[in-house]
Scaffold this motif. Structure first.
Motif, PDB file in Angstrom:
ATOM      1  N   VAL A 128       7.544  55.489  46.586  1.00  0.00           N
ATOM      2  CA  VAL A 128       8.338  56.517  45.915  1.00  0.00           C
ATOM      3  C   VAL A 128       8.086  56.547  44.412  1.00  0.00           C
ATOM      4  CG1 VAL A 128      10.679  57.387  45.492  1.00  0.00           C
ATOM      5  CG2 VAL A 128      10.122  56.331  47.698  1.00  0.00           C
ATOM      6  N   THR A 129       8.181  55.363  43.766  1.00  0.00           N
ATOM      7  CA  THR A 129       8.014  55.300  42.313  1.00  0.00           C
ATOM      8  C   THR A 129       6.545  55.201  41.915  1.00  0.00           C
ATOM      9  OG1 THR A 129      10.086  54.032  42.359  1.00  0.00           O
ATOM     10  CG2 THR A 129       9.007  54.232  40.239  1.00  0.00           C
ATOM     11  N   HIS A 130       5.690  54.869  42.878  1.00  0.00           N
ATOM     12  CA  HIS A 130       4.240  54.763  42.669  1.00  0.00           C
ATOM     13  C   HIS A 130       3.877  53.719  41.603  1.00  0.00           C
ATOM     14  CE1 HIS A 130       3.842  58.182  45.278  1.00  0.00           C
ATOM     15  NE2 HIS A 130       4.572  58.945  44.468  1.00  0.00           N
TER      16      HIS A 130
ATOM     17  N   TYR B 294      22.980  53.534  44.082  1.00  0.00           N
ATOM     18  CA  TYR B 294      22.114  54.001  45.168  1.00  0.00           C
ATOM     19  C   TYR B 294      21.854  55.501  45.064  1.00  0.00           C
ATOM     20  CZ  TYR B 294      21.715  49.829  48.143  1.00  0.00           C
ATOM     21  OH  TYR B 294      21.385  48.612  48.674  1.00  0.00           O
ATOM     22  N   THR B 295      22.879  56.253  44.690  1.00  0.00           N
ATOM     23  CA  THR B 295      22.712  57.696  44.542  1.00  0.00           C
ATOM     24  C   THR B 295      21.708  58.014  43.432  1.00  0.00           C
ATOM     25  OG1 THR B 295      24.985  58.090  45.277  1.00  0.00           O
ATOM     26  CG2 THR B 295      23.895  59.870  44.062  1.00  0.00           C
ATOM     27  N   LEU B 296      21.821  57.295  42.321  1.00  0.00           N
ATOM     28  CA  LEU B 296      20.901  57.509  41.207  1.00  0.00           C
ATOM     29  C   LEU B 296      19.479  57.068  41.570  1.00  0.00           C
ATOM     30  CD1 LEU B 296      23.152  56.358  38.222  1.00  0.00           C
ATOM     31  CD2 LEU B 296      22.540  58.704  38.862  1.00  0.00           C
ATOM     32  N   VAL B 297      19.355  55.987  42.349  1.00  0.00           N
ATOM     33  CA  VAL B 297      18.031  55.540  42.806  1.00  0.00           C
ATOM     34  C   VAL B 297      17.399  56.612  43.677  1.00  0.00           C
ATOM     35  CG1 VAL B 297      16.832  53.911  44.314  1.00  0.00           C
ATOM     36  CG2 VAL B 297      18.463  53.062  42.619  1.00  0.00           C
ATOM     37  N   PHE B 298      18.196  57.249  44.524  1.00  0.00           N
ATOM     38  CA  PHE B 298      17.691  58.312  45.389  1.00  0.00           C
ATOM     39  C   PHE B 298      17.221  59.508  44.567  1.00  0.00           C
ATOM     40  CE2 PHE B 298      18.358  62.201  47.890  1.00  0.00           C
ATOM     41  CZ  PHE B 298      17.577  61.908  49.015  1.00  0.00           C
TER      42      PHE B 298
ATOM     43  N   PRO C  73      13.801  55.560  34.383  1.00  0.00           N
ATOM     44  CA  PRO C  73      15.165  55.433  34.921  1.00  0.00           C
ATOM     45  C   PRO C  73      15.263  54.311  35.964  1.00  0.00           C
ATOM     46  CG  PRO C  73      14.507  57.730  34.855  1.00  0.00           C
ATOM     47  CD  PRO C  73      13.281  56.922  34.574  1.00  0.00           C
ATOM     48  N   MET C  74      14.214  54.114  36.768  1.00  0.00           N
ATOM     49  CA  MET C  74      14.247  53.083  37.789  1.00  0.00           C
ATOM     50  C   MET C  74      14.334  51.683  37.192  1.00  0.00           C
ATOM     51  SD  MET C  74      14.503  53.985  40.928  1.00  0.00           S
ATOM     52  CE  MET C  74      13.887  52.530  41.791  1.00  0.00           C
ATOM     53  N   ILE C  75      13.694  51.468  36.049  1.00  0.00           N
ATOM     54  CA  ILE C  75      13.774  50.160  35.395  1.00  0.00           C
ATOM     55  C   ILE C  75      15.222  49.829  35.047  1.00  0.00           C
ATOM     56  CG2 ILE C  75      13.153  48.851  33.314  1.00  0.00           C
ATOM     57  CD1 ILE C  75      10.484  50.397  33.327  1.00  0.00           C
ATOM     58  N   ILE C  76      15.929  50.813  34.500  1.00  0.00           N
ATOM     59  CA  ILE C  76      17.340  50.619  34.135  1.00  0.00           C
ATOM     60  C   ILE C  76      18.191  50.396  35.383  1.00  0.00           C
ATOM     61  CG2 ILE C  76      19.353  51.700  33.055  1.00  0.00           C
ATOM     62  CD1 ILE C  76      17.362  53.304  31.314  1.00  0.00           C
ATOM     63  N   LEU C  77      17.946  51.200  36.396  1.00  0.00           N
ATOM     64  CA  LEU C  77      18.718  51.098  37.636  1.00  0.00           C
ATOM     65  C   LEU C  77      18.475  49.770  38.340  1.00  0.00           C
ATOM     66  CD1 LEU C  77      18.237  54.737  38.970  1.00  0.00           C
ATOM     67  CD2 LEU C  77      20.353  53.722  38.105  1.00  0.00           C
ATOM     68  N   ILE C  78      17.241  49.282  38.318  1.00  0.00           N
ATOM     69  CA  ILE C  78      16.913  48.006  38.956  1.00  0.00           C
ATOM     70  C   ILE C  78      17.655  46.858  38.267  1.00  0.00           C
ATOM     71  CG2 ILE C  78      15.050  46.302  39.228  1.00  0.00           C
ATOM     72  CD1 ILE C  78      13.220  48.746  39.860  1.00  0.00           C
TER      73      ILE C  78
END
Length: 395
Positions: free
Chosen positions: A231-233, A280-284, A292-297
């Protein structure tokens, strides 16, 4: 000082076992490529291991509860060393799968023994500190062992990563042999006395909650590397860095859990699925974007270990009169949750795509919230405090 050194050895042993169980999450893409199988098939290394633990959890700690704890720990760790070595040389996926499942049946035994042994080595006032130190081994194995194994596999080889599991357990075996004294059981509870806690509705509500919380966590975490890849590649090295970030923030989550559960256990549990649901909603939604994924992780790692701590507290506080059995129940049903979550997450990948594992996680979080509300409404805050205090004394 000597007692705390032994407690750290126990924590390292827990780390070794959890590292064996969960370390494969970081190397699932390499295993899939090595044996020419799909991601969902590779997920069996996590789900079937967890299923074996779930089956053994309520039974094996009872059977070993009267034996010398040092001998029990050596038996379990020795079996893990042997199985890890077999995994390195596995000629096919079936052999690898069997080598992982066999020792899994003794997994809950080491956990129960380690938690109770640590509690028995200190005064009642320091029991919480001792058990939290052992629980750091769980956290480390869950969120630090995975990125280490991923990094080794990415920079050296898959076999080197599997050797890492074996070496960690071999070090534990040696340390227990030389530094841990004989630990005969002084007072053995009858099987009937321990099993009697299953008559309590509170225990069953807690069990259901633990299953749903762990299902929610592992519906996505079991496919963490796959998600970042598909997804994030992200590249293999980037995924390793994300796993390290996840692990570092996970340690912070463990520290947060100790304070929040001690001071406000029920409010913490009630808020948990709501906050995790937002993540989880934001990850989706933002899964395709690296920044954004770095922050969410980073936040995800904190919530992950908080969930582990809530799960352990939720069951052990419901059955403080039988600590060995209660810890066995925690290990068993947490792993049943891992099995369910991984299976459902894999099904969502097969039917809808990797990104939709977030939806599976959200469904389980919704179930968790309902169950937490049920327990909170049936048992008053005063009762919860008394239960928690009894858990600390009897652990």
């Amino acid at each position: 000082m000597a007692k705390y050194f032994i407690i750290y050895i126990l924590a390292f042993g827990v780390f070794g076992i959890i590292n064996t169980e969960m370390g494969v999450i970081g190397i699932m893409p390499q295993i899939s490529q090595q044996f020419g199988i799909s991601a969902s098939q590779t997920g069996l290394l996590v789900s079937l291991f967890a299923l074996a633990v779930a089956i053994a959890g309520p039974v094996m700690p009872l059977l070993f509860s009267g034996m010398n704890r040092k001998k029990v720990m050596l038996l379990v760790i020795g079996l893990f060393v042997i199985s890890n070595v077999v995994s390195v040389y596995a000629p096919n996926f079936t052999v690898l799968l069997i080598a992982r499942i066999v020792p899994a049946f003794l997994h809950p035994v080491f956990f129960s023994v380690a938690f109770v042994a640590a509690a028995n080595m200190v005064s009642k006032e320091k029991v919480t500190q001792a058990t939290s130190k052992v629980f750091m081994g769980v956290t480390a194995g869950m969120v630090i062992g995975t990125p280490i194994s991923s990094f080794i596999a990415d920079t050296i080889s898959l076999e080197a990563s599997l050797w890492f599991f074996a070496v960690v357990n071999a070090i534990t075996f040696t340390a227990i042999s030389f530094f841990v004294p004989s630990m005969p059981v002084q007072e053995k509870l009858t099987y009937g006395a321990q099993l009697s806690v299953l008559r309590k509705p509170l225990v069953w509500i807690s069990i259901a909650t633990v299953i749903s919380i762990n299902s929610a966590m592992y519906a996505m975490y079991s496919f963490f590397a796959e998600y970042l890849n598909d997804v994030t590649h992200m590249s293999g090295k980037q995924i390793s860095l994300m796993l390290i970030l996840f692990g570092v923030t996970g340690v912070a989550g463990n520290l947060l859990a100790g304070k929040s559960l001690h001071q406000k256990a029920i409010p913490t549990a009630l808020v948990y699925p709501l906050v995790f649901g937002v993540i989880y909603t934001l990850v989706f939604v933002f899964g395709h974007y690296s920044t954004p994924m770095i922050i969410l992780i980073a936040v995800w790692g904190v919530l992950f270990t908080l969930g582990l701590n809530i799960s352990q507290y939720w069951i052990t506080s419901a059955a403080p009169e039988a600590p060995d059995f209660a810890n066995g129940l925690f290990v068993a049903f947490a792993n049943l949750g891992i099995t369910v979550g991984t299976f459902i997450g894999g099904a969502f990948i097969t039917g809808m795509g990797t990104q939709y594992t977030a939806i599976a996680g959200l469904i389980f979080l919704a179930v968790s919230l309902v169950l937490i509300i049920v327990r909170a409404s049936l048992y008053s805050p005063k009762q919860q405090v008394k239960i928690g205090e009894s858990s600390v004394v009897n652990s």
